[in-house]
Write an enzyme that holds these catalytic residues in place. Sequence first.
Site, PDB file in Angstrom:
ATOM      1  N   HIS A  91       0.694  -1.406  -0.143  1.00  0.00           N
ATOM      2  CA  HIS A  91      -0.343   0.129   0.344  1.00  0.00           C
ATOM      3  C   HIS A  91       0.899   0.804   0.015  1.00  0.00           C
ATOM      4  O   HIS A  91       0.719   1.878   0.489  1.00  0.00           O
ATOM      5  CB  HIS A  91      -0.746   0.089   1.484  1.00  0.00           C
ATOM      6  N   SER A 129      -6.490  -8.504   9.154  1.00  0.00           N
ATOM      7  CA  SER A 129      -7.825  -9.515   9.420  1.00  0.00           C
ATOM      8  C   SER A 129      -8.555  -9.866   7.555  1.00  0.00           C
ATOM      9  O   SER A 129      -9.506 -10.862   8.192  1.00  0.00           O
ATOM     10  CB  SER A 129      -9.004  -8.117   9.824  1.00  0.00           C
TER      11      SER A 129
END
Length: 231
Positions: A105, A173
């Site tokens: 990212h 997650s």
Amino acid sequence: MKKKLVVLTGAGISAESGIATFRDADGLWEGHDVMEVASPQGWRKNPELVLDFYNQRRKNAHTVQPNTGHKILANLETDFDVRIITQNVDDLHERAGSTNVIHLHGKLFESRSTLDPTLVYPIEGWELNVGDKCERGSQLRPNIVWFGEAVPMMEKAMEEAVQADIFLVVGTSLVVYPAASLVDFVDDEAPIFVVDPKLPEMRKRTNTYLFEEKATTGMEKVASVLRSNYV
């Protein structure tokens, strides 16, 4: 020959160092709607807000240190060919000593041209301001992959996942795509270890090992298991 250990890390590993996780339960990031500060639309609407937001993230990042989880991953390079794929934009893996890190990212301490995305520059200190321009005269923006933008390092990350002898997931997650899809590229014969206090939903395989713990304590246990069984 060292086994290839490919590690996918997320916000959970840096949270223990004092870096805020990406999104709180209310969907806000440090009090902001994420689309205001992490999207091309937000940038066009209010570049000053976006620049200030990342300036504050950088300022905070200067005050924190790598934690035990980061350091264990770096130390595993003595026994494994470790490749870290991180969803985090901080530099804590590198500061802990990891030598092969893919930032899916982007990087908090880099800027890039709004005209030519190949023009990337290190950010010294913590400020990037309106009026800071690339060599071609266009405004610099954070070198962060925002919502709706392509993930240029994804192909490299997929190649690493396919080649993994062991795959480890720490502090994520597995809900942010395309990063979450990387587990699907891991060979069925390769064991998968997962460390997170809230274990993610994922396809269960016979060789999946779950550690329902925070990154620091969980990584101590995983490192022991890896060295006992795969070195």
